[in-house]
Design an enzyme around this catalytic site. Structure first.
Site, mmCIF file in Angstrom:
data_model
loop_
_atom_site.group_PDB
_atom_site.id
_atom_site.type_symbol
_atom_site.label_atom_id
_atom_site.label_comp_id
_atom_site.label_asym_id
_atom_site.label_seq_id
_atom_site.Cartn_x
_atom_site.Cartn_y
_atom_site.Cartn_z
ATOM 1 N N TYR A 158 -1.915 -0.797 10.302
ATOM 2 C CA TYR A 158 -1.901 -0.945 9.088
ATOM 3 C C TYR A 158 -0.739 -1.275 7.674
ATOM 4 O O TYR A 158 -0.235 -1.919 7.594
ATOM 5 C CB TYR A 158 -3.514 -0.684 8.789
ATOM 6 N N SER B 121 0.859 -1.599 -0.013
ATOM 7 C CA SER B 121 -0.418 0.336 0.267
ATOM 8 C C SER B 121 0.987 1.094 -0.243
ATOM 9 O O SER B 121 1.767 1.129 0.429
ATOM 10 C CB SER B 121 -1.036 -0.338 1.047
#
Length: 255
Positions: A160, A147
């Site tokens: 995360y 990400s």
């Protein structure tokens, strides 16, 4: 919407994509299938797997579905066994499964949430590849979906983001360990409006703010992520390993 014409770079290949019944995962498995690969769809719910396989078969794709909760050892083993029984080999592995069970600051995150983040987002991919390694063909390709948050983890998804940072290091380490027969790379998506990212995209102000962080003034699409993944899986990327391809419209990406 009519699908744009895609090259047929993956004919004869067998691809497994985890968490591939919706969102970015489904976009990837669809693209790999349209490029000619036989694809193995997996996620936690049988109904979702069945629906995804039907959608793929309707496009003429050779698709096979298996329920797999990636943090379940037996599920992982069955995923590998059934794929090898059916196709005899594995050429492409896309590790896409991820969870975000907490939006708390890191120092307020419950231990159970920390364990789940680590287990699903990082450890399960390592254990899955341990099971798959004996069946990977020479010239195979492993791709982690990380990400843009890996480069600058931010509240409310900071932990995360840190697990996604770990995947950048895992990509480097496994590229060294699995070479020269297997290439290992990662795709780092920017903001893509999917169910997983709904908290970002359902609020128009937050959405606009994210669009303005890009140089292309738009959010990403699942097709954007799928195209990058298919490139890394193909022989067009045969001299690329250990790299993370950032697909984020020009959002800053630097550790």
């Amino acid at each position: 919407m009519e699908k744009k014409k895609v090259p047929k770079r993956l004919q004869g290949k067998v691809a497994i994509v985890t968490a591939s019944t919706q969102g970015i995962g489904f976009g990837i498995v669809e693209r790999l299938g349209l490029e000619g690969a036989s694809v193995v769809v997996s996620s936690r719910k049988q109904r979702n797997v069945d629906e995804a396989v039907e959608k793929l078969k309707a496009q003429g794709i050779d698709a096979f579905g298996i329920v797999c909760h990636v943090s379940n050892a037996q599920h992982r083993q069955i995923l590998v066994q059934k794929t090898v029984q059916r196709y005899g080999k594995i050429d492409i592995v896309v590790c896409n499964a991820a969870v975000n069970p907490s939006t708390d600051p890191i120092l307020s995150t419950q231990e159970s949430a920390l364990d789940k983040l680590w287990e699903v987002n990082v450890k399960s991919s390592i254990l899955l590849l341990q099971d798959m390694a004996p069946h990977l063909e020479k010239g195979s390709s492993v791709i982690f979906i990380t990400s843009i948050a890996a480069f600058q983890p931010q509240v409310p998804t900071a932990m995360y983001g840190v697990t996604k940072t770990a995947l950048l290091g895992l990509t480097k380490a496994l590229a060294a360990e699995m070479g020269p027969d297997t290439r290992v790379n990662a795709v780092a998506p920017g903001v893509v409006p999917t169910h997983f990212a709904s908290f970002i995209t359902r609020n128009s102000e937050v959405r606009r703010a994210n669009e303005e962080k890009t140089l292309l003034n738009r959010l990403g699409t699942t097709d954007d992520m799928a195209a990058a993944t298919a490139f890394l899986a193909s022989d067009d990327a045969s001299y690329i390993t250990g790299e993370t391809l950032v697909v984020a419209g020009g959002m800053p990406s630097r550790l």
